[in-house]
Design a protein around this motif. Structure first.
Motif, short mmCIF file in Angstrom:
data_model
loop_
_atom_site.label_atom_id
_atom_site.label_comp_id
_atom_site.label_asym_id
_atom_site.label_seq_id
_atom_site.Cartn_x
_atom_site.Cartn_y
_atom_site.Cartn_z
N SER A 446 0.81 -1.22 0.00
CA SER A 446 0.00 0.00 0.00
C SER A 446 0.84 1.27 0.00
O SER A 446 0.38 2.32 -0.45
CB SER A 446 -0.94 0.01 1.21
OG SER A 446 -0.20 0.04 2.43
N GLY A 447 2.09 1.18 0.50
CA GLY A 447 2.92 2.38 0.59
C GLY A 447 3.10 3.10 -0.73
O GLY A 447 2.78 4.30 -0.84
N PRO A 448 3.60 2.42 -1.78
CA PRO A 448 3.76 3.10 -3.08
C PRO A 448 2.44 3.60 -3.65
O PRO A 448 2.39 4.67 -4.27
CB PRO A 448 4.36 2.00 -3.96
CG PRO A 448 5.01 1.05 -3.02
CD PRO A 448 4.14 1.06 -1.80
N VAL A 449 1.36 2.82 -3.45
CA VAL A 449 0.05 3.25 -3.96
C VAL A 449 -0.40 4.52 -3.26
O VAL A 449 -0.88 5.47 -3.90
CB VAL A 449 -0.99 2.13 -3.77
CG1 VAL A 449 -2.38 2.63 -4.17
CG2 VAL A 449 -0.62 0.90 -4.57
N LYS A 450 -0.24 4.56 -1.95
CA LYS A 450 -0.65 5.74 -1.18
C LYS A 450 0.12 6.98 -1.61
O LYS A 450 -0.43 8.08 -1.68
CB LYS A 450 -0.44 5.49 0.32
CG LYS A 450 -1.40 4.49 0.94
CD LYS A 450 -2.77 5.08 1.16
CE LYS A 450 -3.67 4.17 1.96
NZ LYS A 450 -5.01 4.74 2.19
#
Length: 471
Positions: A446-450
């Protein structure tokens, strides 16, 4: 100042509206105190036009009802800042999605990934969701806001950038060319505007077929009742292609169908698409669509996911979309000719960011251009040279801000694109294992997506302006 926009698709219509919002009005008597903006589009731009029953070419998927897309919160917030009513109307015809499920071809869950932005304090901590919507509905609600007199149905043959004067736009029908201080190329990956930036080197920057095609459409939700989780987008991977599906509309009776901050009851439509490898680029105009449908049934016939089986059992294919990109362009501007969206950087569909990045491009450029024009003498005596200088300054700043972000998204999309190509069973198993392991560490996923979807291009552009003032 005279402005011409080439292309009346999503990017072109958005560019018109953002220019009207962000450009300062020159001082002088009305109606002279108004920048003149004209859009030239090769195809019929009537609001109710679709590809159904039309003669000749189809508008580059903008008017294809069967085309669906996702707009992430970073793109939705561009629309919200542009006009809250536009966002509301677009959301009303789409469906808010809270998470994506990455699955095997037989439906086993590998990764569950949120598609919501961080909590918004201005909305009592609610989170903006990904919006699934038809391409036509998004375009239509932008086009509705543009006066018909400012769009002309004329095919542009070429654009000539002029270092010392106005740029010139030539038409395919041989009619008198027109001149403009600013020409915005919003005509996509195969557009002619970008050729003005590289005279004599057109072949070096020609569009490139990526060896992938997409086929998609919509079916009634009645056919998949109880099989699709509310608020989900499902993405299925295999060694023989990719398949995705999502609810594309909210129930007409849903009280929150105009809000993208919560999941509503689904409506009557479920969107789907299949992406797979084809070595030679097919010509959608000459394809036997029934043969394509038969090939899809064969390709996905042994997949155990019940939704896919429902879709292929009642398959009716109308269009096919080859995946095109262009080589990285050394610049997106020259002498007052500026490229935005796919004309500047066609992103693979695996990015999920094609429309959102086009929206970001346009907001960034128009904010920067508005600032540059405020520094120009806005008396009626302002001349072409002053406008040209302001446009060039804003365009270079726009590229400086946008290129690193777009490049980062492109690199991630290219890595993901390899999962949609044909592969052997060992590679398929390795892909599943990698996804399953990644799913065990949700923050890693989720980090890169966020970071992508929480981005605010308006704040970035304004901070850039402030920093330049300090230096």
């Amino acid at each position: 100042m005279k402005i011409i926009i080439i292309g009346a698709g999503i990017s072109g219509c958005t560019a018109y509206l953002q220019l009207r919002k962000h450009l300062p009005h020159p001082r002088g008597p009305a109606p002279a105190a108004q920048h003149e903006i004209t859009i030239y589009e090769a195809y019929d731009t009537n609001i109710d036009t679709t590809h159904e029953g039309r003669d000749g070419d189809t508008h580059s998927s903008t008017l294809v009802v069967g085309g669906g897309l996702g707009i992430f919160p970073n793109g939705l917030n561009v629309l919200k800042r542009l006009d809250g009513n536009i966002l509301r109307d677009i959301v009303r015809g789409g469906y808010a999605i809270a998470h994506q499920n990455l699955r095997t071809k037989n439906g086993s869950l590998l990764v569950r990934m949120e598609t919501m932005a961080d909590a918004d304090p201005e909305m009592d901590g609610k989170q903006m969701h990904l919006l699934g919507v038809s391409r036509h509905w998004l375009w239509k609600n932008l086009r509705l806001r543009i006066p018909g007199c400012d769009i002309e149905t004329r095919r542009v043959a070429s654009v000539a950038a002029n270092e010392n004067g106005r740029n010139r736009v030539h038409f395919a029908d041989g009619s008198e060319p027109v001149e403009a201080d600013l020409v915005i190329g919003a005509d996509g990956v195969k557009g002619v505007t970008k050729l003005a930036l590289f005279p004599g080197k057109e072949g070096d920057y020609a569009p490139e077929y990526q060896g992938l095609v997409g086929v998609g459409g919509f079916i009634s939700t009645e056919e998949v009742k109880g099989l699709v989780e509310k608020g989900s987008m499902n993405l299925l991977f295999s060694g023989s292609g990719f398949f995705g599906y999502f609810f594309s509309s909210s129930a007409a009776s849903a009280p929150d169908r105009e809000s993208v901050y919560g999941v509503s009851e689904p409506g009557e439509s479920l969107g789907w698409w299949s992406t797979y490898s084809v070595d030679e680029c097919p010509d959608p105009k000459t394809l036997d669509m029934e043969a394509v449908a038969d090939q899809l049934r064969e390709r996905h016939g042994d997949w155990k996911d019940p939704v896919i089986q429902k879709i292929i059992s009642s398959l009716h294919v109308k269009s096919m979309y080859p995946t095109w990109t262009s080589p990285q362009l050394p610049t997106w501007e020259k002498d007052g000719v500026v490229l935005v969206g796919d004309a500047a950087h066609a992103l693979p569909s695996t990015s999920g960011q094609g429309s959102s990045q086009a929206l970001e491009d346009i907001e960034a450029f128009t904010i920067l251009l508005g600032n540059a024009l405020r520094e120009v003498d806005q008396e009626s005596s302002a001349d072409t040279a002053e406008y040209k200088s302001a446009i060039t300054s804003a365009a270079k700043q726009y590229i400086e801000i946008r290129r690193p972000r777009v490049q980062s998204i492109l690199e991630g999309a290219q890595r993901m694109q390899s999962t949609k190509r044909d592969m052997g069973w060992i590679a398929e198993c390795a892909m599943y294992c990698a996804m399953w392991i990644a799913g065990c560490f949700p923050k890693m996923m989720s980090g890169p997506v966020k970071r992508v979807i929480n981005y605010n291009i308006s704040e970035e552009a304004k901070a850039f302006i402030e920093q330049r003032k300090k230096t």
